[in-house]
Design a protein around this motif. Sequence first.
Motif, PDB file in Angstrom:
ATOM      1  N   SER A 192       0.844  -1.192   0.000  1.00  0.00           N
ATOM      2  CA  SER A 192       0.000   0.000   0.000  1.00  0.00           C
ATOM      3  C   SER A 192       0.882   1.246   0.000  1.00  0.00           C
ATOM      4  O   SER A 192       1.932   1.287   0.630  1.00  0.00           O
ATOM      5  N   HIS A 193       0.435   2.267  -0.712  1.00  0.00           N
ATOM      6  CA  HIS A 193       1.240   3.485  -0.848  1.00  0.00           C
ATOM      7  C   HIS A 193       1.200   4.300   0.438  1.00  0.00           C
ATOM      8  O   HIS A 193       0.144   4.528   1.015  1.00  0.00           O
ATOM      9  N   ASP A 194       2.360   4.720   0.886  1.00  0.00           N
ATOM     10  CA  ASP A 194       2.479   5.575   2.060  1.00  0.00           C
ATOM     11  C   ASP A 194       3.781   6.347   1.920  1.00  0.00           C
ATOM     12  O   ASP A 194       4.856   5.841   2.247  1.00  0.00           O
ATOM     13  N   ALA A 195       3.687   7.584   1.431  1.00  0.00           N
ATOM     14  CA  ALA A 195       4.889   8.376   1.159  1.00  0.00           C
ATOM     15  C   ALA A 195       5.678   8.675   2.420  1.00  0.00           C
ATOM     16  O   ALA A 195       6.887   8.900   2.366  1.00  0.00           O
ATOM     17  N   ASP A 196       5.006   8.681   3.582  1.00  0.00           N
ATOM     18  CA  ASP A 196       5.692   8.987   4.834  1.00  0.00           C
ATOM     19  C   ASP A 196       6.349   7.763   5.464  1.00  0.00           C
ATOM     20  O   ASP A 196       7.135   7.901   6.406  1.00  0.00           O
ATOM     21  N   ARG A 197       6.001   6.570   4.986  1.00  0.00           N
ATOM     22  CA  ARG A 197       6.579   5.344   5.557  1.00  0.00           C
ATOM     23  C   ARG A 197       7.001   4.406   4.431  1.00  0.00           C
ATOM     24  O   ARG A 197       6.239   3.532   4.026  1.00  0.00           O
ATOM     25  N   PRO A 198       8.191   4.593   3.879  1.00  0.00           N
ATOM     26  CA  PRO A 198       8.663   3.679   2.837  1.00  0.00           C
ATOM     27  C   PRO A 198       8.724   2.250   3.355  1.00  0.00           C
ATOM     28  O   PRO A 198       8.865   2.002   4.553  1.00  0.00           O
ATOM     29  N   PHE A 199       8.631   1.309   2.431  1.00  0.00           N
ATOM     30  CA  PHE A 199       8.572  -0.123   2.754  1.00  0.00           C
ATOM     31  C   PHE A 199       9.901  -0.761   2.381  1.00  0.00           C
ATOM     32  O   PHE A 199      10.407  -0.576   1.271  1.00  0.00           O
ATOM     33  N   TYR A 200      10.479  -1.539   3.320  1.00  0.00           N
ATOM     34  CA  TYR A 200      11.769  -2.189   3.093  1.00  0.00           C
ATOM     35  C   TYR A 200      11.619  -3.698   3.287  1.00  0.00           C
ATOM     36  O   TYR A 200      11.037  -4.146   4.277  1.00  0.00           O
ATOM     37  N   VAL A 201      12.191  -4.443   2.340  1.00  0.00           N
ATOM     38  CA  VAL A 201      12.274  -5.897   2.477  1.00  0.00           C
ATOM     39  C   VAL A 201      13.743  -6.257   2.555  1.00  0.00           C
ATOM     40  O   VAL A 201      14.533  -5.906   1.669  1.00  0.00           O
ATOM     41  N   TYR A 202      14.136  -6.984   3.612  1.00  0.00           N
ATOM     42  CA  TYR A 202      15.533  -7.360   3.812  1.00  0.00           C
ATOM     43  C   TYR A 202      15.726  -8.851   3.551  1.00  0.00           C
ATOM     44  O   TYR A 202      14.905  -9.681   3.935  1.00  0.00           O
ATOM     45  N   TYR A 203      16.828  -9.153   2.897  1.00  0.00           N
ATOM     46  CA  TYR A 203      17.282 -10.537   2.778  1.00  0.00           C
ATOM     47  C   TYR A 203      18.804 -10.507   2.809  1.00  0.00           C
ATOM     48  O   TYR A 203      19.435  -9.973   1.890  1.00  0.00           O
ATOM     49  N   ASN A 204      19.386 -11.064   3.889  1.00  0.00           N
ATOM     50  CA  ASN A 204      20.828 -10.960   4.092  1.00  0.00           C
ATOM     51  C   ASN A 204      21.261  -9.506   3.939  1.00  0.00           C
ATOM     52  O   ASN A 204      20.736  -8.640   4.606  1.00  0.00           O
ATOM     53  N   ASN A 205      22.194  -9.209   3.036  1.00  0.00           N
ATOM     54  CA  ASN A 205      22.652  -7.830   2.910  1.00  0.00           C
ATOM     55  C   ASN A 205      21.985  -7.092   1.762  1.00  0.00           C
ATOM     56  O   ASN A 205      22.450  -6.039   1.339  1.00  0.00           O
ATOM     57  N   LEU A 206      20.866  -7.629   1.239  1.00  0.00           N
ATOM     58  CA  LEU A 206      20.158  -6.981   0.137  1.00  0.00           C
ATOM     59  C   LEU A 206      18.893  -6.312   0.654  1.00  0.00           C
ATOM     60  O   LEU A 206      18.157  -6.878   1.458  1.00  0.00           O
ATOM     61  N   VAL A 207      18.651  -5.090   0.168  1.00  0.00           N
ATOM     62  CA  VAL A 207      17.489  -4.320   0.587  1.00  0.00           C
ATOM     63  C   VAL A 207      16.646  -3.963  -0.634  1.00  0.00           C
ATOM     64  O   VAL A 207      17.180  -3.486  -1.644  1.00  0.00           O
ATOM     65  N   THR A 208      15.348  -4.195  -0.555  1.00  0.00           N
ATOM     66  CA  THR A 208      14.403  -3.763  -1.580  1.00  0.00           C
ATOM     67  C   THR A 208      13.552  -2.660  -0.962  1.00  0.00           C
ATOM     68  O   THR A 208      12.895  -2.862   0.055  1.00  0.00           O
ATOM     69  N   HIS A 209      13.556  -1.492  -1.604  1.00  0.00           N
ATOM     70  CA  HIS A 209      12.945  -0.294  -1.028  1.00  0.00           C
ATOM     71  C   HIS A 209      11.871   0.235  -1.980  1.00  0.00           C
ATOM     72  O   HIS A 209      12.134   0.482  -3.152  1.00  0.00           O
ATOM     73  N   VAL A 210      10.642   0.422  -1.455  1.00  0.00           N
ATOM     74  CA  VAL A 210       9.543   0.931  -2.273  1.00  0.00           C
ATOM     75  C   VAL A 210       8.708   1.892  -1.432  1.00  0.00           C
ATOM     76  O   VAL A 210       8.799   1.934  -0.207  1.00  0.00           O
ATOM     77  N   LEU A 211       7.855   2.658  -2.117  1.00  0.00           N
ATOM     78  CA  LEU A 211       6.860   3.473  -1.442  1.00  0.00           C
ATOM     79  C   LEU A 211       5.497   2.797  -1.496  1.00  0.00           C
ATOM     80  O   LEU A 211       4.763   2.766  -0.529  1.00  0.00           O
ATOM     81  N   GLY A 212       5.150   2.280  -2.633  1.00  0.00           N
ATOM     82  CA  GLY A 212       3.890   1.575  -2.792  1.00  0.00           C
ATOM     83  C   GLY A 212       3.834   0.994  -4.185  1.00  0.00           C
ATOM     84  O   GLY A 212       3.777   1.729  -5.170  1.00  0.00           O
ATOM     85  N   THR A 213       3.862  -0.315  -4.297  1.00  0.00           N
ATOM     86  CA  THR A 213       3.941  -0.954  -5.607  1.00  0.00           C
ATOM     87  C   THR A 213       3.758  -2.451  -5.437  1.00  0.00           C
ATOM     88  O   THR A 213       3.528  -2.942  -4.338  1.00  0.00           O
ATOM     89  N   SER A 214       3.870  -3.184  -6.529  1.00  0.00           N
ATOM     90  CA  SER A 214       3.814  -4.648  -6.458  1.00  0.00           C
ATOM     91  C   SER A 214       5.047  -5.234  -7.125  1.00  0.00           C
ATOM     92  O   SER A 214       5.477  -4.771  -8.180  1.00  0.00           O
ATOM     93  N   PHE A 215       5.606  -6.247  -6.490  1.00  0.00           N
ATOM     94  CA  PHE A 215       6.827  -6.845  -6.989  1.00  0.00           C
ATOM     95  C   PHE A 215       6.978  -8.241  -6.391  1.00  0.00           C
ATOM     96  O   PHE A 215       6.312  -8.602  -5.420  1.00  0.00           O
ATOM     97  N   ARG A 216       7.876  -9.011  -6.973  1.00  0.00           N
ATOM     98  CA  ARG A 216       8.143 -10.369  -6.502  1.00  0.00           C
ATOM     99  C   ARG A 216       9.619 -10.494  -6.153  1.00  0.00           C
ATOM    100  O   ARG A 216      10.484 -10.002  -6.887  1.00  0.00           O
ATOM    101  N   ILE A 217       9.897 -11.155  -5.032  1.00  0.00           N
ATOM    102  CA  ILE A 217      11.272 -11.435  -4.622  1.00  0.00           C
ATOM    103  C   ILE A 217      11.446 -12.940  -4.521  1.00  0.00           C
ATOM    104  O   ILE A 217      10.622 -13.631  -3.919  1.00  0.00           O
ATOM    105  N   LYS A 218      12.505 -13.426  -5.116  1.00  0.00           N
ATOM    106  CA  LYS A 218      12.809 -14.860  -5.072  1.00  0.00           C
ATOM    107  C   LYS A 218      14.240 -15.026  -4.589  1.00  0.00           C
ATOM    108  O   LYS A 218      15.185 -14.524  -5.198  1.00  0.00           O
ATOM    109  N   THR A 219      14.419 -15.715  -3.471  1.00  0.00           N
ATOM    110  CA  THR A 219      15.752 -16.004  -2.953  1.00  0.00           C
ATOM    111  C   THR A 219      15.994 -17.504  -3.027  1.00  0.00           C
ATOM    112  O   THR A 219      15.041 -18.294  -3.070  1.00  0.00           O
TER     113      THR A 219
END
Length: 377
Positions: A192-219
């Motif tokens: 969900s979009h929230d300009a005041d609270r960016p969204f972070y997904v962590y996996y080991n030393n990799l960071v995925t950073h978004v404001l509001g969008t859809s995406f897939r992560i495969k580790t």
Amino acid sequence: MDYTLYAPEDFAANESYLRYYFKLDPVDVFFWQNWISNHPEKLDVIMSADQLISFAALQLPEEEYQQEMERLHRAINAHEGEAPQEEAPLIATKQGRLIRLFALAVITIGIVLTVILFLYNKEYYSNKNSRQLLATQYLQERKNEGTQALTIQLEDSSTVILEAGAKLLYPPHFKSGKREVYLEGEAFFDVSHDADRPFYVYYNNLVTHVLGTSFRIKTNPKKQVEVTVHSGKVEVYEQVTTSRKQERINVSNGVILTPNQKVIYSEDSRQFEALLVEDPLPLLPVVPADSLHSAGSAAAASFVFNTAPLPEVLRTFEQVYGIEIEVENERINNCHFSGDISNMDFNARMEVICEVLHAAYEIRGTKIIIRGTGCPV
């Protein structure tokens, strides 16, 4: 007291924190669990403090420990009248007295140990992602043990679809300013979009950073991570530790992805490879040939062309798929195309156009290049 300024030895010598560490008082346990949950950026420091406490408790010889306790007991008696300095919960009990003894013991032996342990842990846990290692203590964990996808609704209305075997660590309540989760395995995120609270997904030393969008992560266990963007914009980057900064000269530490793009990151080489997805999807609705004159079709795109100049055809592709297309030979822009390619996917449409033009297309990273002799003016 601003605990965000604390170093590991400060936590290890704090009476309230020691009561939390040894689970001696529920008030302190609640206080510190809540504080740590609201300050995930301090987890690496917390881990180093816990290691220091554990080392001090287990490694000091019993005889030496008792001697130290007697000496420190005398020191405490000399300071009995001093006012407490902590803002965290305090308890004047026998346990509290023992905790003060232990705190001073940590201070005494910790001066040397802290330097060694903190420097070692800073490098070791940054490689292992200290956030992820500690997350199980402070965050909720959901693992998909089944064979079907598992849908998780987060507090901010974001949705995470975990594939079989994947695990997600997340807080029950996101703090102000940032939303953070930790992933192992494969998952689809609809944030969900929230300009005041960016969204972070962590996996080991990799960071995925978004404001509001859809995406897939495969580790995967081969130390590769693949991030695919379906909508919006995603930033993917590597967390760089202090000891690695000098190694990373002239090496890109991240990429920004748009829809129909993906990146493959290798932990071993620490390289990012940005590519197009195998089957690009339309970002705009495509109007069928029999609906071109219907109401509302102006907001959509048409793949029905009648002797259209090739630049016009390529602009339609770029608008619908968000993919940049270039021609190797400027004479290709002299060509025209006629045909209905509405009921086709991206690759089929490109193949039809290139067949008509006696040309070929090639994917280069996140772009497409059309090669051919072109057409006369």
